[in-house]
Scaffold this active site. Structure first.
Site, PDB file in Angstrom:
ATOM      1  N   ASP A 165     -12.205  -0.171 155.616  1.00  0.00           N
ATOM      2  CA  ASP A 165     -11.950  -0.630 155.101  1.00  0.00           C
ATOM      3  C   ASP A 165     -10.803  -1.638 155.521  1.00  0.00           C
ATOM      4  OD1 ASP A 165     -10.664  -1.234 152.867  1.00  0.00           O
ATOM      5  OD2 ASP A 165     -10.639   0.124 152.049  1.00  0.00           O
ATOM      6  N   HIS A 175     -18.649  -5.618 147.422  1.00  0.00           N
ATOM      7  CA  HIS A 175     -17.134  -5.624 146.851  1.00  0.00           C
ATOM      8  C   HIS A 175     -17.207  -6.715 147.925  1.00  0.00           C
ATOM      9  CE1 HIS A 175     -13.076  -4.284 146.710  1.00  0.00           C
ATOM     10  NE2 HIS A 175     -13.642  -4.635 147.521  1.00  0.00           N
TER      11      HIS A 175
END
Length: 437
Positions: A249, A345
């Site tokens: 991330d 995403h």
């Protein structure tokens, strides 16, 4: 979330060993037993001696002088004074605390100025590995600075409380509502905001306690949250962080080496929109995002990768390559379907899909226990930085709100927006140009 390419804290040279006599050190100030924290650190570094806490506790056995230090983790030091406040461009830290304060009834501009002066001096001392200036608790007595950073910001309500409404930036207007919001007002916003990060949990807690004590009667805690990241050195080589969903991330985080980094993240010195006191500052959006981990973990790895648009193992795009390979948004499989789904995403958050909107993500994970139903209260203390939230966070979140596949597995439970002024010069305190301008 941020790449590992952002600046590291510089190693802190070991201080010279000090005599064991009582007295105050001009750099570190007195601590228990008359020895400054800085002097104690120097002694420990040179001889391996570790002293007990206040109250005359006996020292531990000395190590041989030639003993090799276990780690250099504590030696990292970030400078308090500078163009920008610390805690923005530094790499992720292992432990963090974020806390909001409201000014006490009757406290105004004068009290706020005195508070920021105290806080700035405490931050300067602790970040240098020194004792707090008043009643140091000794919690971090044996540790080095451990890359400690302390960052201060002002909320929307601060300006009315201090009679400074004309100095409130337009960019600090309240964030719009989003469909994924389930916000707890008691854990949102606040007059003042403090972010603390360090590579040692005791150093971070020590700073939190010192900041709270410094507030005295001028301000009271509105809310406080604790977070963590992977410790530096836990992996064989620097890597982009993983969140509690197990996903790499922060791959596309802006880097200070980017030509447009300062323009996107920091307020310019001669900005047309922002007041002069915000020069070289930034805006922090803080969101407590709960991850619905039980639902997420029921998905297969393949399904999780479809939601994110990247491989779970290494963060590479589903279209192939390595983590840093450019994602091919037009690539299709044999059936003619997009390899990276339209609601993935990673596709939705790309700057080139959002008019160039970019944010510097620098979060902490959190875990606040397991409820009676066995569901973990865990997720992300999302903190992002930008020169203008109306061009950074807001358009990105609106896009996510309209169709991000990840939205069904997360819930935004608290929110805040804070104006974080530029760094304090030598002899100044944070916010001085606002409070004394």
């Amino acid at each position: 979330m941020t790449d590992q390419s952002i600046p590291q804290a510089r190693p802190r040279a070991a201080d010279a060993a000090a005599p064991a006599a009582s007295g105050a050190d001009s750099a570190g100030g007195p601590v228990a037993g008359g020895i400054s924290r800085r002097r104690l650190l120097g002694t420990a570094g040179a001889t391996g001696l570790a002293l007990g806490a206040a109250g005359g506790a006996a020292g531990y056995a000395a190590r041989p002088a030639e003993a090799t230090p276990l780690s250099s983790l504590g030696a990292g030091e970030v400078m308090f004074h500078g163009k920008h406040q610390p805690g923005i461009v530094q790499r992720l830290q292992a432990r963090g605390h974020v806390v909001a304060f409201d000014l006490a009834a009757g406290a105004g501009r004068k009290e706020a100025a005195a508070l920021l002066r105290r806080w700035s001096e405490t931050a300067r001392r602790l970040m240098a590995g020194e004792a707090a200036q008043q009643e140091d608790t000794g919690v971090a007595l044996d540790a080095g600075p451990s890359s400690l950073t302390i960052t201060f910001g002002f909320g929307h309500s601060f300006f009315a409380r201090t009679g400074l409404e004309k100095q409130r930036p337009v960019a600090l207007d309240p964030l719009p509502e989003f469909s994924s919001d389930r916000l707890d007002k008691a854990r949102s916003n606040g007059d003042l905001w403090v972010q603390i990060g360090a590579d040692d949990a005791l150093v971070a807690f020590h700073a939190l306690r010192a900041i709270q004590k410094d507030a005295g009667r001028a301000a009271k805690v509105r809310w406080q949250m604790n977070g963590f990241n992977r410790s530096p050195g836990a992996t064989a080589h620097p890597m982009t962080a993983r969140n509690l969903m197990g996903q790499v991330d922060g791959t596309r985080n802006p880097k200070p080496t980017d030509a447009d980094f300062d323009r996107r993240i920091f307020v310019p010195e001669a900005g047309a929109q922002d007041p002069a006191w915000m020069a070289n500052g930034s805006y922090a959006v803080v969101r407590r995002i709960r991850m619905l981990l039980d639902d997420w973990e029921q998905l297969s790895v393949t399904a999780q990768e479809q939601v994110i648009g990247r491989r779970k193992a290494d963060g590479a795009p589903l279209t192939g390559g390595t983590e840093t390979t450019e994602m091919d948004l037009e690539k299709t499989d044999r059936a003619g379907n997009l390899v990276v789904p339209l609601d993935a995403h990673a596709r939705i958050t790309r700057p080139d899909q959002n008019g160039g909107a970019a944010i510097l993500r620098r979060p902490f994970s959190y875990h606040d226990g397991i409820g009676p139903d066995g569901v973990p209260d865990a997720g992300l203390l999302f903190i992002c930085w930008q020169a203008d939230p109306l061009r950074g966070f807001v358009p990105l979140q609106r896009k996510l709100d309209r169709g991000d596949a990840l939205s069904r597995y997360i819930r935004h439970e608290a929110s805040g927006l804070f104006a974080v002024p530029g760094g304090a010069a030598e002899g100044e305190y944070v916010g001085q140009r606002l409070l004394e301008g």
